[in-house]
Design an enzyme around this catalytic site. Structure first.
Site, short mmCIF file in Angstrom:
data_model
loop_
_atom_site.label_atom_id
_atom_site.label_comp_id
_atom_site.label_asym_id
_atom_site.label_seq_id
_atom_site.Cartn_x
_atom_site.Cartn_y
_atom_site.Cartn_z
N TYR A 176 0.69 -1.21 -0.33
CA TYR A 176 -0.11 0.11 0.03
C TYR A 176 1.10 1.24 -0.19
CZ TYR A 176 -3.40 3.44 1.72
OH TYR A 176 -4.17 4.59 1.83
N1 LIG Z 1 -9.15 6.13 5.77
C1 LIG Z 1 -7.79 6.28 6.00
O1 LIG Z 1 -7.37 6.03 7.15
C2 LIG Z 1 -6.85 6.99 5.09
C3 LIG Z 1 -5.65 7.18 5.47
C4 LIG Z 1 -4.71 7.59 4.49
C5 LIG Z 1 -5.15 7.73 3.10
N2 LIG Z 1 -6.43 7.15 2.68
C6 LIG Z 1 -6.74 7.28 1.30
O2 LIG Z 1 -7.88 8.04 1.31
C7 LIG Z 1 -8.72 7.79 0.11
C8 LIG Z 1 -10.30 7.65 0.25
O3 LIG Z 1 -10.31 6.55 1.34
P1 LIG Z 1 -11.23 6.49 2.61
O4 LIG Z 1 -10.54 6.43 3.65
O5 LIG Z 1 -12.44 7.44 1.85
O6 LIG Z 1 -11.78 4.90 2.23
P2 LIG Z 1 -13.04 4.41 1.60
O7 LIG Z 1 -14.28 4.99 2.39
O8 LIG Z 1 -12.93 2.81 1.76
O9 LIG Z 1 -13.37 5.09 0.28
C9 LIG Z 1 -12.43 4.41 -0.76
C10 LIG Z 1 -13.37 4.74 -2.11
O10 LIG Z 1 -12.60 4.35 -3.35
C11 LIG Z 1 -13.46 3.66 -4.01
N3 LIG Z 1 -12.64 2.68 -4.87
C12 LIG Z 1 -12.13 1.77 -4.51
N4 LIG Z 1 -11.78 0.98 -5.39
C13 LIG Z 1 -12.10 1.37 -6.61
C14 LIG Z 1 -12.38 1.30 -8.05
N5 LIG Z 1 -11.38 0.23 -8.56
N6 LIG Z 1 -12.77 2.06 -9.02
C15 LIG Z 1 -13.52 3.32 -8.28
N7 LIG Z 1 -13.78 3.43 -7.10
C16 LIG Z 1 -12.98 2.59 -6.27
C17 LIG Z 1 -14.28 3.01 -3.15
O11 LIG Z 1 -15.76 2.51 -3.78
P3 LIG Z 1 -16.46 1.69 -3.17
O12 LIG Z 1 -17.44 2.20 -2.33
O13 LIG Z 1 -17.38 1.13 -4.50
O14 LIG Z 1 -15.76 0.39 -2.61
C18 LIG Z 1 -14.66 3.77 -1.89
O15 LIG Z 1 -15.80 4.95 -2.56
C19 LIG Z 1 -8.16 6.38 -0.50
O16 LIG Z 1 -7.16 6.54 -1.80
C20 LIG Z 1 -7.28 6.04 0.78
O17 LIG Z 1 -6.10 5.26 0.26
C21 LIG Z 1 -7.32 6.89 3.78
#
Ligand SMILES: NC(=O)c1ccc[n+]([C@@H]2O[C@H](COP(=O)([O-])OP(=O)(O)OC[C@H]3O[C@@H](n4cnc5c(N)ncnc54)[C@H](OP(=O)(O)O)[C@@H]3O)[C@@H](O)[C@H]2O)c1
Length: 223
Positions: free
Chosen positions: A128
């Protein structure tokens, strides 16, 4: 605003309705980052929709937020895991930028969502972290390529944030939350709107001289 979803559109429809209730305007289109071959059709649909809806031919801001985390130790990783993670976080992001840059005009902004894990190290996060480090690298390189077109591109690196990510662990697992909170200067995990606000700020005119940067939004995680 155009938002994307990759499956059932109910949730996307709810977000569109919430934006409209708040006085904004939005539409939702289907897009799967892993399906790079579908991007030309997505761009065609996007062009049609923004023309019909807003009489627009360009977009101002592209936020590459979609991403996945697959966590595990070296010996447990499979080629399929590798391909899924890199295919979504890096390949999807790269080719979506390539597909959408023709629609981004002078003064446009691209914001890629990375992670604080590109700066500090936690166990079982190698793939990741590598995928997001690559996203930061392409952010810097593309800043040089896109600068002459008046487009700035930066990354936002969230720390642990209470979302659905990783099965909602940062939101729903009190033990994990308190461990992570103890690692931050501000003493808690982040909330989704705190990441959204930072993205909005980075897209704002006050940040017009900022490009190629990585801005961490982690409450001071693991300093
Ligand atoms: N939460 C944390 O602690 C954290 C920390 C650092 C960075 N991030 C980054 O923040 C960003 C947002 O994540 P989040 O925390 O909001 O997590 P999340 O709630 O799991 O959201 C991720 C989103 O990405 C979408 N997604 C995943 N694979 C996809 C694909 N192949 N095509 C289109 N959409 C896709 C998911 O869609 P579905 O709903 O259909 O699954 C979901 O809407 C990500 O890039 C993650 O790596 C998160």
């Amino acid at each position: 605003m155009v938002l994307t979803h990759r499956g059932g559109s109910d949730e996307a429809d709810r977000v569109v309705a919430a934006i409209q209730d708040a006085g904004g305007d939005a539409l939702a289109l289907r897009l799967d980052l892993a399906e790079v071959e579908s991007f030309p059709a997505f761009v065609t649909a996007l062009r049609q929709q923004i023309d019909m809806r807003w009489n627009a031919t360009t977009i101002d801001v592209l936020v590459n937020n979609a991403g996945i985390g697959l966590f595990g130790r070296l010996e447990d990783a499979t080629v399929a895991d590798f391909d899924t993670l890199i295919g979504t976080n890096l390949r999807g992001t790269f080719f979506l930028i390539q597909a959408l840059v023709p629609l981004i005009g002078q003064g446009g902004r691209i914001i890629n969502v990375s992670t604080s894990l590109t700066r500090h190290v936690s166990p079982a996060t190698s793939l990741y972290a590598a995928s997001k480090t690559a996203v930061e690298a392409l952010t810097r390189s593309l800043a040089v390529e896109l600068g002459p077109r008046g487009i700035r591109i930066n990354s936002i690196a969230p720390g642990p944030t209470a979302t659905d990510f990783n099965g909602g662990a940062m939101r729903d697992d009190p033990e994990l939350r308190s461990t992570l909170a103890a690692h931050t200067a501000l003493g808690r995990v982040g909330q989704p709107d705190e990441i959204a606000d930072a993205i909005t700020a980075l897209a704002s005119v006050g940040m017009r001289w900022v490009t190629a940067e990585r801005i961490e939004v982690s409450g001071g995680s693991l300093l």
